[in-house]
Scaffold this motif. Sequence first.
Motif, PDB file in Angstrom:
ATOM      1  N   ILE A 110      33.092  23.287  45.263  1.00 15.65           N
ATOM      2  CA  ILE A 110      32.858  23.563  43.842  1.00 15.65           C
ATOM      3  C   ILE A 110      32.051  24.836  43.673  1.00 15.65           C
ATOM      4  O   ILE A 110      32.379  25.702  42.844  1.00 15.65           O
ATOM      5  CB  ILE A 110      32.144  22.374  43.169  1.00 15.65           C
ATOM      6  N   GLY A 111      30.988  24.994  44.465  1.00 14.56           N
ATOM      7  CA  GLY A 111      30.171  26.202  44.377  1.00 14.56           C
ATOM      8  C   GLY A 111      30.964  27.450  44.699  1.00 14.56           C
ATOM      9  O   GLY A 111      30.786  28.500  44.060  1.00 14.56           O
ATOM     10  N   THR A 112      31.842  27.353  45.697  1.00 17.01           N
ATOM     11  CA  THR A 112      32.688  28.495  46.056  1.00 17.01           C
ATOM     12  C   THR A 112      33.596  28.889  44.899  1.00 17.01           C
ATOM     13  O   THR A 112      33.725  30.081  44.563  1.00 17.01           O
ATOM     14  CB  THR A 112      33.542  28.151  47.289  1.00 17.01           C
ATOM     15  N   PHE A 119      32.602  36.070  39.637  1.00 15.44           N
ATOM     16  CA  PHE A 119      32.880  37.387  40.214  1.00 15.44           C
ATOM     17  C   PHE A 119      34.155  37.974  39.611  1.00 15.44           C
ATOM     18  O   PHE A 119      34.209  39.162  39.262  1.00 15.44           O
ATOM     19  CB  PHE A 119      33.013  37.262  41.728  1.00 15.44           C
ATOM     20  N   MET A 120      35.187  37.149  39.468  1.00 16.32           N
ATOM     21  CA  MET A 120      36.459  37.602  38.904  1.00 16.32           C
ATOM     22  C   MET A 120      36.287  38.093  37.468  1.00 16.32           C
ATOM     23  O   MET A 120      36.818  39.151  37.090  1.00 16.32           O
ATOM     24  CB  MET A 120      37.478  36.456  38.946  1.00 16.32           C
ATOM     25  N   ILE A 121      35.546  37.353  36.655  1.00 20.27           N
ATOM     26  CA  ILE A 121      35.377  37.736  35.252  1.00 20.27           C
ATOM     27  C   ILE A 121      34.505  38.977  35.113  1.00 20.27           C
ATOM     28  O   ILE A 121      34.811  39.887  34.320  1.00 20.27           O
ATOM     29  CB  ILE A 121      34.769  36.566  34.446  1.00 20.27           C
ATOM     30  N   PHE A 126      34.208  44.940  34.129  1.00 21.26           N
ATOM     31  CA  PHE A 126      34.021  46.311  34.598  1.00 21.26           C
ATOM     32  C   PHE A 126      35.305  47.113  34.409  1.00 21.26           C
ATOM     33  O   PHE A 126      35.261  48.292  34.025  1.00 21.26           O
ATOM     34  CB  PHE A 126      33.632  46.323  36.079  1.00 21.26           C
ATOM     35  N   ALA A 127      36.440  46.485  34.667  1.00 19.76           N
ATOM     36  CA  ALA A 127      37.727  47.168  34.485  1.00 19.76           C
ATOM     37  C   ALA A 127      37.931  47.568  33.034  1.00 19.76           C
ATOM     38  O   ALA A 127      38.314  48.703  32.731  1.00 19.76           O
ATOM     39  CB  ALA A 127      38.865  46.264  34.961  1.00 19.76           C
ATOM     40  N   ALA A 128      37.662  46.636  32.125  1.00 16.24           N
ATOM     41  CA  ALA A 128      37.868  46.908  30.699  1.00 16.24           C
ATOM     42  C   ALA A 128      36.906  47.961  30.170  1.00 16.24           C
ATOM     43  O   ALA A 128      37.214  48.655  29.195  1.00 16.24           O
ATOM     44  CB  ALA A 128      37.712  45.616  29.904  1.00 16.24           C
ATOM     45  N   SER A 143      39.215  42.241  40.781  1.00 19.76           N
ATOM     46  CA  SER A 143      39.208  40.984  40.034  1.00 19.76           C
ATOM     47  C   SER A 143      40.404  40.119  40.396  1.00 19.76           C
ATOM     48  O   SER A 143      40.279  38.903  40.599  1.00 19.76           O
ATOM     49  CB  SER A 143      39.209  41.281  38.530  1.00 19.76           C
ATOM     50  N   SER A 144      41.576  40.744  40.513  1.00 24.90           N
ATOM     51  CA  SER A 144      42.782  39.999  40.874  1.00 24.90           C
ATOM     52  C   SER A 144      42.698  39.452  42.288  1.00 24.90           C
ATOM     53  O   SER A 144      43.228  38.371  42.587  1.00 24.90           O
ATOM     54  CB  SER A 144      44.014  40.904  40.740  1.00 24.90           C
ATOM     55  N   GLY A 145      42.007  40.180  43.172  1.00 30.98           N
ATOM     56  CA  GLY A 145      41.807  39.683  44.523  1.00 30.98           C
ATOM     57  C   GLY A 145      41.000  38.395  44.537  1.00 30.98           C
ATOM     58  O   GLY A 145      41.321  37.451  45.276  1.00 30.98           O
TER      59      GLY A 145
END
Length: 249
Positions: A110-112, A119-121, A126-128, A143-145
């Motif tokens: 769950i923590g992972t 991290f993804m969001i 940052f991309a936007a 982010s996609s990674g």
Amino acid sequence: MSPDQFDALTYWTLWITAAAMGVGAVVLYVKGRDISTEEGREHAVVSIFIPAIAATMYLAMALGFGVSRITLAGGQEQLVFWGRYADWAVTTPLLLLDLALFAGADRETIGTLLGLDVFMIVTGFFAASSAQPANRYLWWAVSSGAFVVILYVIFAKLPTFANSYGTDRASSFGNLRNLLAVLWFAYPLLWVVGTEGASVVPLGIETVGYAVLDITAKVVFGYALLSSVASLAPRRRETETGAGVTADD
């Protein structure tokens, strides 16, 4: 920024989605009241907060508070709906928490998942927010990674936990996971063709697309999960010997 700078489709979509999320939270509250098990109450609390938070952030964007404007490297201006990323930074980890708890995952897993999701969001934001096109796509790729790794965990790791609680729960988990995965897969694709990416899709259509995905992922998914919990034997059960309630996991 002032909301009167939105086109009509974007403006009304934000308002309608805020209302829909509010109604969705009430629907999930009513659904949750019908579930008497400890596990059901846990899921109800998590599921209700997801559209409630989304309703708040959609209201903020409709009022112009959750939106800012940046100038790109080429001189053109770009709207950044940071309220959307603030919403996702809280609600998407809660969605994964709901799914992982349903599967009976351990704390490490769950923590992972939650760490990967945040991290993804954040990297998506940052991309936007990047002025340089190359930087935007680089952060999108990062982010996609993280999203790919999340998919690995929910497809390769979580089923092991769900299977240990029987075929009915494993089957329900698979349906819920597949629904969430399909919906989430559409988000980065919409980003690429939307105003933050290649600008193939105009802002109004992009906003409608995100609204449909958000309502489905936050309300429809929550209702389906609560329905599954209500129809299954509780994952947590009282022992015949001993003084309390123990977890199978």
